[in-house]
Design a protein around this motif. Structure first.
Motif, PDB file in Angstrom:
ATOM      1  N   ILE A   1       0.847  -1.186   0.000  1.00 52.84           N
ATOM      2  CA  ILE A   1       0.000   0.000   0.000  1.00 52.84           C
ATOM      3  C   ILE A   1       0.886   1.242   0.000  1.00 52.84           C
ATOM      4  O   ILE A   1       0.468   2.339  -0.320  1.00 52.84           O
ATOM      5  N   ILE A   2       2.148   1.001   0.307  1.00 57.25           N
ATOM      6  CA  ILE A   2       3.101   2.074   0.517  1.00 57.25           C
ATOM      7  C   ILE A   2       3.209   3.021  -0.688  1.00 57.25           C
ATOM      8  O   ILE A   2       3.417   4.223  -0.542  1.00 57.25           O
ATOM      9  N   ASP A   3       2.979   2.491  -1.891  1.00 64.02           N
ATOM     10  CA  ASP A   3       3.117   3.356  -3.072  1.00 64.02           C
ATOM     11  C   ASP A   3       1.814   4.075  -3.450  1.00 64.02           C
ATOM     12  O   ASP A   3       1.815   4.925  -4.324  1.00 64.02           O
ATOM     13  N   HIS A   4       0.688   3.707  -2.778  1.00 67.27           N
ATOM     14  CA  HIS A   4      -0.543   4.473  -3.013  1.00 67.27           C
ATOM     15  C   HIS A   4      -0.398   5.832  -2.340  1.00 67.27           C
ATOM     16  O   HIS A   4       0.083   5.908  -1.221  1.00 67.27           O
ATOM     17  N   LYS A   5      -0.863   6.873  -3.003  1.00 62.92           N
ATOM     18  CA  LYS A   5      -0.822   8.190  -2.364  1.00 62.92           C
ATOM     19  C   LYS A   5      -2.224   8.598  -1.907  1.00 62.92           C
ATOM     20  O   LYS A   5      -3.204   8.381  -2.602  1.00 62.92           O
ATOM     21  N   PHE A   6      -2.284   9.152  -0.715  1.00 62.73           N
ATOM     22  CA  PHE A   6      -3.558   9.600  -0.161  1.00 62.73           C
ATOM     23  C   PHE A   6      -3.462  11.070   0.205  1.00 62.73           C
ATOM     24  O   PHE A   6      -2.358  11.611   0.330  1.00 62.73           O
TER      25      PHE A   6
ATOM     26  N   PHE B   1      -4.432  14.118   2.970  1.00 63.88           N
ATOM     27  CA  PHE B   1      -4.859  14.416   4.335  1.00 63.88           C
ATOM     28  C   PHE B   1      -4.672  15.909   4.542  1.00 63.88           C
ATOM     29  O   PHE B   1      -3.544  16.408   4.468  1.00 63.88           O
ATOM     30  N   GLY B   2      -5.766  16.633   4.785  1.00 61.80           N
ATOM     31  CA  GLY B   2      -5.698  18.094   4.775  1.00 61.80           C
ATOM     32  C   GLY B   2      -5.226  18.515   3.382  1.00 61.80           C
ATOM     33  O   GLY B   2      -5.783  18.087   2.378  1.00 61.80           O
ATOM     34  N   LYS B   3      -4.138  19.293   3.305  1.00 64.54           N
ATOM     35  CA  LYS B   3      -3.633  19.708   1.997  1.00 64.54           C
ATOM     36  C   LYS B   3      -2.437  18.870   1.559  1.00 64.54           C
ATOM     37  O   LYS B   3      -1.828  19.107   0.524  1.00 64.54           O
ATOM     38  N   LYS B   4      -2.052  17.901   2.408  1.00 68.42           N
ATOM     39  CA  LYS B   4      -0.861  17.105   2.104  1.00 68.42           C
ATOM     40  C   LYS B   4      -1.191  15.836   1.323  1.00 68.42           C
ATOM     41  O   LYS B   4      -2.276  15.296   1.410  1.00 68.42           O
ATOM     42  N   SER B   5      -0.197  15.359   0.593  1.00 66.22           N
ATOM     43  CA  SER B   5      -0.311  14.068  -0.062  1.00 66.22           C
ATOM     44  C   SER B   5       0.701  13.146   0.604  1.00 66.22           C
ATOM     45  O   SER B   5       1.865  13.510   0.755  1.00 66.22           O
ATOM     46  N   LEU B   6       0.283  11.961   1.029  1.00 64.06           N
ATOM     47  CA  LEU B   6       1.190  11.116   1.814  1.00 64.06           C
ATOM     48  C   LEU B   6       0.833   9.635   1.734  1.00 64.06           C
ATOM     49  O   LEU B   6      -0.208   9.242   1.211  1.00 64.06           O
ATOM     50  N   SER B   7       1.754   8.811   2.237  1.00 64.37           N
ATOM     51  CA  SER B   7       1.479   7.377   2.368  1.00 64.37           C
ATOM     52  C   SER B   7       0.873   7.138   3.743  1.00 64.37           C
ATOM     53  O   SER B   7       1.344   7.699   4.726  1.00 64.37           O
ATOM     54  N   PRO B   8      -0.130   6.269   3.822  1.00 63.59           N
ATOM     55  CA  PRO B   8      -0.828   6.097   5.100  1.00 63.59           C
ATOM     56  C   PRO B   8      -0.125   5.106   6.020  1.00 63.59           C
ATOM     57  O   PRO B   8       0.700   4.314   5.588  1.00 63.59           O
ATOM     58  N   HIS B   9      -0.451   5.146   7.273  1.00 67.07           N
ATOM     59  CA  HIS B   9      -0.213   4.032   8.177  1.00 67.07           C
ATOM     60  C   HIS B   9      -1.503   3.215   8.221  1.00 67.07           C
ATOM     61  O   HIS B   9      -2.567   3.742   7.925  1.00 67.07           O
ATOM     62  N   THR B  10      -1.377   1.950   8.618  1.00 67.39           N
ATOM     63  CA  THR B  10      -2.618   1.191   8.821  1.00 67.39           C
ATOM     64  C   THR B  10      -2.667   0.623  10.235  1.00 67.39           C
ATOM     65  O   THR B  10      -1.641   0.246  10.794  1.00 67.39           O
ATOM     66  N   VAL B  11      -3.878   0.598  10.768  1.00 60.81           N
ATOM     67  CA  VAL B  11      -4.129  -0.067  12.045  1.00 60.81           C
ATOM     68  C   VAL B  11      -5.048  -1.241  11.736  1.00 60.81           C
ATOM     69  O   VAL B  11      -6.082  -1.069  11.095  1.00 60.81           O
ATOM     70  N   VAL B  12      -4.612  -2.432  12.143  1.00 60.55           N
ATOM     71  CA  VAL B  12      -5.311  -3.646  11.725  1.00 60.55           C
ATOM     72  C   VAL B  12      -5.787  -4.434  12.937  1.00 60.55           C
ATOM     73  O   VAL B  12      -5.045  -4.593  13.904  1.00 60.55           O
ATOM     74  N   SER B  13      -7.025  -4.893  12.874  1.00 60.71           N
ATOM     75  CA  SER B  13      -7.550  -5.775  13.914  1.00 60.71           C
ATOM     76  C   SER B  13      -7.897  -7.118  13.285  1.00 60.71           C
ATOM     77  O   SER B  13      -8.424  -7.175  12.181  1.00 60.71           O
ATOM     78  N   ASN B  14      -7.545  -8.201  13.967  1.00 53.66           N
ATOM     79  CA  ASN B  14      -7.865  -9.545  13.493  1.00 53.66           C
ATOM     80  C   ASN B  14      -8.578 -10.328  14.579  1.00 53.66           C
ATOM     81  O   ASN B  14      -8.073 -10.440  15.699  1.00 53.66           O
ATOM     82  N   ILE B  15      -9.732 -10.874  14.232  1.00 58.60           N
ATOM     83  CA  ILE B  15     -10.445 -11.741  15.171  1.00 58.60           C
ATOM     84  C   ILE B  15     -10.699 -13.063  14.475  1.00 58.60           C
ATOM     85  O   ILE B  15     -11.222 -13.092  13.353  1.00 58.60           O
ATOM     86  N   ASP B  16     -10.302 -14.140  15.127  1.00 57.92           N
ATOM     87  CA  ASP B  16     -10.620 -15.447  14.586  1.00 57.92           C
ATOM     88  C   ASP B  16     -12.016 -15.821  15.085  1.00 57.92           C
ATOM     89  O   ASP B  16     -12.283 -15.850  16.289  1.00 57.92           O
ATOM     90  N   MET B  17     -12.908 -16.086  14.129  1.00 56.70           N
ATOM     91  CA  MET B  17     -14.318 -16.370  14.428  1.00 56.70           C
ATOM     92  C   MET B  17     -14.484 -17.527  15.427  1.00 56.70           C
ATOM     93  O   MET B  17     -15.284 -17.441  16.355  1.00 56.70           O
ATOM     94  N   SER B  18     -13.744 -18.616  15.227  1.00 57.52           N
ATOM     95  CA  SER B  18     -13.877 -19.772  16.121  1.00 57.52           C
ATOM     96  C   SER B  18     -13.447 -19.420  17.530  1.00 57.52           C
ATOM     97  O   SER B  18     -14.066 -19.846  18.508  1.00 57.52           O
ATOM     98  N   SER B  19     -12.362 -18.637  17.649  1.00 58.50           N
ATOM     99  CA  SER B  19     -11.904 -18.242  18.979  1.00 58.50           C
ATOM    100  C   SER B  19     -12.953 -17.377  19.653  1.00 58.50           C
ATOM    101  O   SER B  19     -13.235 -17.527  20.842  1.00 58.50           O
ATOM    102  N   MET B  20     -13.542 -16.468  18.888  1.00 57.18           N
ATOM    103  CA  MET B  20     -14.566 -15.599  19.450  1.00 57.18           C
ATOM    104  C   MET B  20     -15.753 -16.434  19.933  1.00 57.18           C
ATOM    105  O   MET B  20     -16.301 -16.202  21.018  1.00 57.18           O
ATOM    106  N   PHE B  21     -16.112 -17.417  19.128  1.00 60.42           N
ATOM    107  CA  PHE B  21     -17.251 -18.281  19.438  1.00 60.42           C
ATOM    108  C   PHE B  21     -17.009 -19.069  20.721  1.00 60.42           C
ATOM    109  O   PHE B  21     -17.812 -19.037  21.660  1.00 60.42           O
ATOM    110  N   ILE B  22     -15.869 -19.753  20.782  1.00 61.34           N
ATOM    111  CA  ILE B  22     -15.601 -20.613  21.929  1.00 61.34           C
ATOM    112  C   ILE B  22     -15.348 -19.765  23.173  1.00 61.34           C
ATOM    113  O   ILE B  22     -15.733 -20.131  24.284  1.00 61.34           O
ATOM    114  N   ASN B  23     -14.776 -18.579  22.969  1.00 65.71           N
ATOM    115  CA  ASN B  23     -14.573 -17.671  24.093  1.00 65.71           C
ATOM    116  C   ASN B  23     -15.914 -17.218  24.681  1.00 65.71           C
ATOM    117  O   ASN B  23     -16.063 -17.127  25.900  1.00 65.71           O
TER     118      ASN B  23
END
Lengths: 354, 354
Positions: free
Chosen positions: B193-198, B200-222
């Motif tokens: 994704i690093i080469d995509h430009k986005f 923000f305000g008046k700037k053009s930049l590469s983003p950071h990403t914040v990622v969440s992962n949940i395994d469905m089975s773990s959520m279920f059994i939990n």
């Protein structure tokens, strides 16, 4: 016309052509799919006189055992299934769904992976025929309820085959021909179940089954085709998707009048963000894009109509003075004034009923 | 204790042992899965300050293109994914989810087929760290909200690896050890994704990403393990599943007092059926079984408590005279009187809020 639907839907992320005659569901389409599945679930699993048990990993037999136990072997009850198949495993589906003569092959537009929503109701033989008829009506009403053109849905004649299986199709009639969207059948001697014994009143007997099959892709593409409209508007055509409000991927959009001083624009933006949060907290699917203050209003309405968003909120300079926003209806293009403090509860009311 | 949970859940159709150490989701479990997915959807896709777009067939790249377009390249926005994988395709998940030292392997209890609920938020670099911290808190609150034991959820320390990727885990702490239920990470140079430009305000930049992962089975059994409880009750133990009311597979059950004359019993049965229909029309998942007038009340309450049904309605002989039913709470076992005409709206109120 079908091609016009497809290109409109491709433009707005409902679907994507991946090769000649093969489609894929896009991000907006995923939301529509979700809503369709939810409504099927509410109608089939929750909303019935009959207890229906859910199975979503091809274990009909085990679910039957469980359901039978829960109901102390007493009829009637039902089993709803979400079945994932590859085309290669198509044989067992063909057993149930008799193919209608479609002009366009709705089922195969999305390639091999197929999801079928199936519901099997186990009834006593003495009740199966009235139940089958009642269910046909009930299912046709269901399709009509979500449609801007309820007249296009019809039931085919009942066919009875050599094994005494009665089947009937719900068809949607388009200018280019009829499309199969649901098939219903009554099995007097359901395969593999015939030796199970059930209770009904004081009798012990073998059940009949009434089965409904809906192909998810057909339901999806049908919803798009049905919603597509090009009414006359100010001497030109306005293209829109007239989704039922329970199905629309987005329920409401936000727009900010253009050409305002920067300070006013920022304040309105904050207000729109605040209202968006309030609505989303109530689980109202709300679209609020950066373009809402950058594009002209006409361009925004066009986009939101083509996305099939039932209502749009417009904030303008006056909003900061009197607290009034305009709520625009997709279908009529008319706008009504609503005070910001009433907006959330008013919108909840609008989306509450069918 | 884990084994006690599993055998209780097997008894009531939440899951099924298919071979040593391998489980399968049962009919009641399917309903729970559905509710868990819905709540994830409401929290992740609908209920956010940020526009989140949904992808459920492994086409992250196309969804990103679409989302970027819809947002006129402006940050922030997000992409939610429902990812189906076989264990063989596990490599790319391992990239994100650093395995915690579990006592029980929640993820692999259900074999090879795996569903991961993933959400990726694209933020401006200047905002990514505060956002990451805010999201950690927000996600932990989410898990606590649905839990009868909110204290068991904790955040691990933040680890930073050689590529400057920060990661943190949400853990559920059980008597037998800690279980990983969600992993969060901040990628300062997201792959591909690093080469995509986005913008923000008046700037053009590469983003950071914040990622969440949940395994469905773990959520279920939990959810099952977390809900399991054995409180003291009348000198003995009462086993129950204390599901949050938004997660419980069934919201409400109906019971009819036993030992009544046949005529009264039939009338009460009809009344219960009528109320069941009313509640189901409002999309309240209602369990009304033939056993409700055949088993003893104690046996019924035991079954409904073990199924984790938050409320039960009891109809008795008096109901036909004064129109009052008893509404029993699973958690307190206390019963309150409600008039039949108020029941539906009262129950709607009970289930409205979190």
């Amino acid at each position: 016309m079908f091609n016009a639907v497809i290109s409109l839907c491709e433009k707005h992320g409902f679907l994507k052509k991946i090769k000649l005659e093969q489609l894929k569901v896009g991000p907006t389409g995923c939301l529509l799919m979700q809503n369709l599945k939810n409504e099927w679930f509410h109608n089939t699993v929750t909303n019935k006189d009959i207890s229906v048990f859910l199975s979503d990993n091809n274990d009909f037999r085990e679910t039957l055992e469980f359901a039978k136990n829960m109901c102390l072997d007493r009829l009637p009850f039902g089993i709803a299934e979400i079945i994932n198949t590859k085309s290669s495993a198509q044989e067992f589906l063909d057993y149930y769904t008799e193919k209608a003569k479609d002009n366009i092959d709705f089922q195969n537009l999305f390639g091999n992976d197929r999801v079928t929503l199936k519901c099997t109701i186990f009834t006593a033989p003495s009740e199966s025929i009235p139940f089958f008829h009642q269910w046909q009506r009930h299912r046709r009403i269901w399709w009509r309820k979500f449609s801007p053109n309820p007249g296009i849905y019809s039931l085919s004649d009942i066919k009875t085959d050599n094994n005494n299986i009665q089947s009937v199709q719900i068809m949607a009639n388009y200018p280019w021909g009829s499309q199969l969207i649901e098939s219903l059948a009554l099995y007097p001697k359901p395969k593999g179940i015939i030796d199970h014994k059930f209770k009904f009143g004081k009798k012990s007997l073998s059940p009949h089954t009434v089965v409904s099959n809906i192909d998810m892709s057909s339901m999806f593409i049908n919803t798009l085709c049905d919603a597509y409209a090009e009414p006359e508007y100010k001497d030109t055509k306005r293209t829109l998707l007239r989704f039922h409000r329970k199905l629309a991927p987005y329920s409401i959009s936000f727009s900010i009048a253009s050409g305002l001083p920067a300070g006013v624009s920022t304040e309105l933006n904050d207000l729109a963000l605040y209202l968006t949060r309030q609505l989303r907290t109530k689980h109202v699917s709300t679209l609020f894009l950066p373009s809402s203050s950058k594009l002209s209003l006409d361009a925004q309405w066009r986009q939101y109509d083509e996305l099939g968003i039932p209502y749009g909120v417009l904030l303008n300079e006056k909003t900061l003075k009197d607290g009034l926003v305009l709520l625009r209806s997709r279908d009529t293009t008319l706008k009504e004034q609503v005070h910001v403090t009433d907006l959330v509860s008013y919108v909840e009311q609008l989306f509450k009923n069918y």
